[in-house]
Scaffold this active site. Sequence first.
Site, PDB file in Angstrom:
ATOM      1  N   ARG A 224     -15.010  82.046  51.215  1.00 24.30           N
ATOM      2  CA  ARG A 224     -15.289  83.146  52.141  1.00 24.30           C
ATOM      3  C   ARG A 224     -16.069  84.266  51.461  1.00 24.30           C
ATOM      4  O   ARG A 224     -16.920  84.913  52.076  1.00 24.30           O
ATOM      5  CB  ARG A 224     -13.980  83.702  52.705  1.00 24.30           C
ATOM      6  CG  ARG A 224     -13.310  82.837  53.759  1.00 24.30           C
ATOM      7  CD  ARG A 224     -12.050  83.516  54.267  1.00 24.30           C
ATOM      8  NE  ARG A 224     -12.348  84.772  54.928  1.00 24.30           N
ATOM      9  CZ  ARG A 224     -11.453  85.770  55.093  1.00 24.30           C
ATOM     10  NH1 ARG A 224     -10.241  85.649  54.582  1.00 24.30           N
ATOM     11  NH2 ARG A 224     -11.790  86.872  55.722  1.00 24.30           N
TER      12      ARG A 224
ATOM     13  N   GLU B 123     -18.479  97.651  50.666  1.00 26.13           N
ATOM     14  CA  GLU B 123     -18.227  96.567  51.615  1.00 26.13           C
ATOM     15  C   GLU B 123     -16.798  96.031  51.540  1.00 26.13           C
ATOM     16  O   GLU B 123     -16.172  95.728  52.552  1.00 26.13           O
ATOM     17  CB  GLU B 123     -19.190  95.400  51.348  1.00 26.13           C
ATOM     18  CG  GLU B 123     -20.646  95.689  51.596  1.00 26.13           C
ATOM     19  CD  GLU B 123     -21.543  94.579  51.067  1.00 26.13           C
ATOM     20  OE1 GLU B 123     -21.103  93.418  51.034  1.00 26.13           O
ATOM     21  OE2 GLU B 123     -22.679  94.878  50.660  1.00 26.13           O
TER      22      GLU B 123
ATOM     23  N   SER C  24      -3.236  71.103  57.875  1.00 27.05           N
ATOM     24  CA  SER C  24      -4.310  70.591  57.027  1.00 27.05           C
ATOM     25  C   SER C  24      -5.068  71.725  56.347  1.00 27.05           C
ATOM     26  O   SER C  24      -6.181  71.532  55.899  1.00 27.05           O
ATOM     27  CB  SER C  24      -5.275  69.752  57.884  1.00 27.05           C
ATOM     28  OG  SER C  24      -6.297  69.176  57.111  1.00 27.05           O
TER      29      SER C  24
ATOM     30  N   HIS D 201     -19.255  86.024  53.086  1.00 26.59           N
ATOM     31  CA  HIS D 201     -19.258  87.459  53.399  1.00 26.59           C
ATOM     32  C   HIS D 201     -20.319  88.203  52.591  1.00 26.59           C
ATOM     33  O   HIS D 201     -20.916  89.160  53.079  1.00 26.59           O
ATOM     34  CB  HIS D 201     -17.880  88.062  53.114  1.00 26.59           C
ATOM     35  CG  HIS D 201     -16.864  87.734  54.159  1.00 26.59           C
ATOM     36  ND1 HIS D 201     -15.993  88.669  54.693  1.00 26.59           N
ATOM     37  CD2 HIS D 201     -16.567  86.570  54.785  1.00 26.59           C
ATOM     38  CE1 HIS D 201     -15.209  88.088  55.590  1.00 26.59           C
ATOM     39  NE2 HIS D 201     -15.533  86.809  55.655  1.00 26.59           N
ATOM     40  N   ASP D 202     -20.539  87.768  51.367  1.00 19.72           N
ATOM     41  CA  ASP D 202     -21.529  88.428  50.529  1.00 19.72           C
ATOM     42  C   ASP D 202     -22.939  88.199  51.054  1.00 19.72           C
ATOM     43  O   ASP D 202     -23.729  89.139  51.180  1.00 19.72           O
ATOM     44  CB  ASP D 202     -21.415  87.914  49.095  1.00 19.72           C
ATOM     45  CG  ASP D 202     -22.431  88.579  48.165  1.00 19.72           C
ATOM     46  OD1 ASP D 202     -22.558  89.818  48.227  1.00 19.72           O
ATOM     47  OD2 ASP D 202     -23.079  87.868  47.383  1.00 19.72           O
TER      48      ASP D 202
ATOM     49  N   HIS E  36     -13.534  76.839  58.083  1.00 20.68           N
ATOM     50  CA  HIS E  36     -12.214  77.243  58.568  1.00 20.68           C
ATOM     51  C   HIS E  36     -11.200  76.112  58.463  1.00 20.68           C
ATOM     52  O   HIS E  36     -10.046  76.286  58.847  1.00 20.68           O
ATOM     53  CB  HIS E  36     -12.304  77.721  60.022  1.00 20.68           C
ATOM     54  CG  HIS E  36     -12.978  79.053  60.167  1.00 20.68           C
ATOM     55  ND1 HIS E  36     -13.276  79.620  61.389  1.00 20.68           N
ATOM     56  CD2 HIS E  36     -13.415  79.936  59.234  1.00 20.68           C
ATOM     57  CE1 HIS E  36     -13.864  80.785  61.207  1.00 20.68           C
ATOM     58  NE2 HIS E  36     -13.970  81.002  59.909  1.00 20.68           N
TER      59      HIS E  36
ATOM     60  N   ASN F 198     -12.719  92.786  55.360  1.00 15.40           N
ATOM     61  CA  ASN F 198     -12.701  92.231  54.001  1.00 15.40           C
ATOM     62  C   ASN F 198     -11.406  92.489  53.249  1.00 15.40           C
ATOM     63  O   ASN F 198     -11.228  92.000  52.128  1.00 15.40           O
ATOM     64  CB  ASN F 198     -13.875  92.799  53.185  1.00 15.40           C
ATOM     65  CG  ASN F 198     -15.213  92.230  53.620  1.00 15.40           C
ATOM     66  OD1 ASN F 198     -15.300  91.099  54.092  1.00 15.40           O
ATOM     67  ND2 ASN F 198     -16.260  93.019  53.477  1.00 15.40           N
TER      68      ASN F 198
END
Length: 325
Positions: A64, A90, A248, A68-69, A194, A96
């Site tokens: 992630r 950020e 899972s 996000h970066d 995800h 975040n």
Amino acid sequence: MAMKILSVCVSQLALLFLLLNLANGQGLKLGFYNKICPQAEQIIQKTIARYVLRAPTLAAPLLRMHFHDCFVRGCDASLLLNSTKGNTAEKDHPSNLSLRGFYIFDAVKEAVEKVCPGVVSCADIVALAARDAVSLIHGPTWDVPTGRRDGRVSKISDILSNSPSPFMNITQLKQMFSAKGLDSKDLAVLSGGHTIGNSHCTGFSYRIYSFTGKGDTDPALDSKYIPKLKAKCKPGDTTTLVEMDPGSFRTFDTHYYSLIQKRRGLFVSDSALLNDPVTNAYITTAVASPATFFKDFAASMVKMGKVGVLTGNAGEIRKVCYKIN
């Protein structure tokens, strides 16, 4: 006069080429550190393994982090910068605050600095760490072009207009991805991340308690699934973690797409993938062929890793990842 006009034209062309370079990821190449720090990727991989093999759930936040970066100011490790007295960075945006594992990048940076001081960027470490983390939990692997440099700016105000959120519909998501040079297939493929990790109840609780503000539930969510989510998340719960891919969430697989088909995607952004012909079709493809998903995920990660990169003399190589030099 002619020389002055020529000089202006040359300057404008130089700026154009710089912009194209930043947009398309030119300047990155495989094996960028082979001569200047040949041990770099091995050190990074070894350090990431030390953490992820001990705590496999760290793979999800490390993945992630890269996502996000890259969406905010490009893949320049701006996400890793701490806030200062005059600026909120950020990483302190509410979206975040659930990220964890920043200390891992500090450990990796310290390890490479001991061998090659001032050579390996934090931005490349973020990109390589995402690949290594996914690979370590038996997900796909991919070759990561390197040569990124670190940004010097990180502003909380950049998040809202640049970063996809779990509350977005399909139109908003496609626009957000398109602005970064990523298409509908990339959206469907990268959403597959995800398959690992958790979410706080705040990411989806409105879907089960007050979707339109009237105490109703989201009709796009399987009605038989809602009681299970309510059992985990009580109204106002801000601390409980829920698996994004129940049963899972530690395994990098295509079960996430099976859940979406059953209308059990946790976020609005997950359910939204059913509302576009390209993303909907990809869900079927991924469920039918995990190997295809692995291949596509690798390709989309490489593509995303080139968004807005700084190369050449742009930016800097930070001495530590949480502050500029």
